[in-house]
Design an enzyme around this catalytic site. Sequence first.
Site, PDB file in Angstrom:
ATOM      1  N   CYS A  21      44.366  38.507  39.803  1.00 37.25           N
ATOM      2  CA  CYS A  21      45.389  36.905  39.965  1.00 37.25           C
ATOM      3  C   CYS A  21      44.496  35.935  39.324  1.00 37.25           C
ATOM      4  O   CYS A  21      43.647  35.844  40.958  1.00 37.25           O
ATOM      5  CB  CYS A  21      46.776  36.793  40.410  1.00 37.25           C
ATOM      6  SG  CYS A  21      47.801  35.502  40.840  1.00 37.25           S
ATOM      7  N   HIS A  51      52.142  36.860  43.529  1.00 35.88           N
ATOM      8  CA  HIS A  51      52.760  35.892  43.910  1.00 35.88           C
ATOM      9  C   HIS A  51      53.356  35.834  44.685  1.00 35.88           C
ATOM     10  O   HIS A  51      54.748  35.069  44.957  1.00 35.88           O
ATOM     11  CB  HIS A  51      53.843  35.706  41.782  1.00 35.88           C
ATOM     12  CG  HIS A  51      52.519  35.757  41.002  1.00 35.88           C
ATOM     13  ND1 HIS A  51      53.886  35.194  39.738  1.00 35.88           N
ATOM     14  CD2 HIS A  51      51.375  35.194  40.496  1.00 35.88           C
ATOM     15  CE1 HIS A  51      52.623  34.769  38.871  1.00 35.88           C
ATOM     16  NE2 HIS A  51      51.167  35.045  39.942  1.00 35.88           N
ATOM     17  N   TYR A 105      54.122  29.902  44.874  1.00 36.32           N
ATOM     18  CA  TYR A 105      55.876  30.859  44.089  1.00 36.32           C
ATOM     19  C   TYR A 105      56.116  30.595  45.085  1.00 36.32           C
ATOM     20  O   TYR A 105      57.984  30.948  45.738  1.00 36.32           O
ATOM     21  CB  TYR A 105      55.374  32.250  43.314  1.00 36.32           C
ATOM     22  CG  TYR A 105      54.097  31.591  42.308  1.00 36.32           C
ATOM     23  CD1 TYR A 105      54.953  31.662  40.524  1.00 36.32           C
ATOM     24  CD2 TYR A 105      53.070  31.926  42.182  1.00 36.32           C
ATOM     25  CE1 TYR A 105      54.534  31.926  39.696  1.00 36.32           C
ATOM     26  CE2 TYR A 105      52.736  31.669  40.718  1.00 36.32           C
ATOM     27  CZ  TYR A 105      53.229  31.650  39.711  1.00 36.32           C
ATOM     28  OH  TYR A 105      52.799  31.820  38.426  1.00 36.32           O
TER      29      TYR A 105
END
Length: 296
Positions: A21, A51, A105
Site C-alpha cells: 500500500c 488502511h 483512513y
Amino acid sequence: SGMVTESVLKYYPNIKVAGLCNVPIGVRKSVTDALQVPDEEIELICGGLNHFFWGRQVLHNGVDRTEEALSKILTDIENLPANLRHGKPWIREQIMDLNMIPCAYHKYYYLTDEMLADQLEEIRSGKGTRGEQVKKVENELFELYKDPDLKVKPKQLEQRGGQYYSDAACELINSIYNDKGTTIVVSTKNENGLIDCLPEGCAVEVSAKVFKDGVKPYPQKPMPLEARGILQLMKNFEQLTIEAAVTGNYGKALQALTVNPLVTSGAVAKTILDEIIRENWDYLPQFHNSIERYKY
C-alpha cells in the site's frame, strides 16, 4: 490489499505473497517533515491492518522520538489554512493519548460524522461521490494516455490518489530480487503473536525487512487497549468479507457489513449488500441465488 493478501495466505498457502500500500509512505513523509531529518535516519515501526495501521514507534538514529514527532505533526496540521488540511483536523487529545500516528483512513472512524458531512457537501455541490470523481479522472487520464508522445505527468494524477505507489512497488521488487533487506511496510502473515490481539495466520500490515526468501517483520509491542478493540473489530469485518467473497455466503456478507463501525444497522447493511450485488450482478455469480436481481 490486506484482504486479498489474507485470501491468498488462506486459500493458496504455497504462494509467497506480500501486500503493498502507498499510505505508509505518506505517514513516513509526515514524520521526516515534522522532525526535519533525512529519510535514511528514520526507522518507522508501523503495525495494524491495511488502511487501518498506526505508526507505532519513530526511531531517529536509534532514539525514540515518537511523542515529539506526533506532537509536531498535529501542530503542523493545526497551523495550516483550513483549505489545506485535507479534511477535518484530528482531535489532539485523543491522538496524543494514543501515542501512535494514525493513517489518514482512521479519520473515517475517529471523525465519522464530520467526514460524512464533508462528503455529503461535495455531492450537494455537484462534485459527486469520491467514486464518481475517480471515474471522471480516470477517463481523462485514459484519453491523455492514448497519445504516445505524452512526455509530462498529467495533473489529473494528483487527484487520483495512489501517490508514491510506483516508488513502493519498485523498491519492493528491487529488495526481493537483490536480497537487499530494505525496510518496507507490507501486509504479511501474523505469526508468533506479531500483532498480539489478532488471530494467528491472518494478514497484518507491519514494517518488515524484505529479502529474496521472504519478509522479516520488526517485533511489535503489545497493542494498547485504546486501539485493540477497534482493530479486532476491523479484522472480524475483513475475515467475514473474505469468507463471503470466496463462498458466496450471503449471510456472512451481511454479517461483515453489520459489524463494520461505519454501518449504522443491520437493515442498512442489507440495503447496501443487495444494491452491491444488483449493480455488480455479472461479477458476483456466487450470490445469484441469494436475491432477485430486479426486485426493488
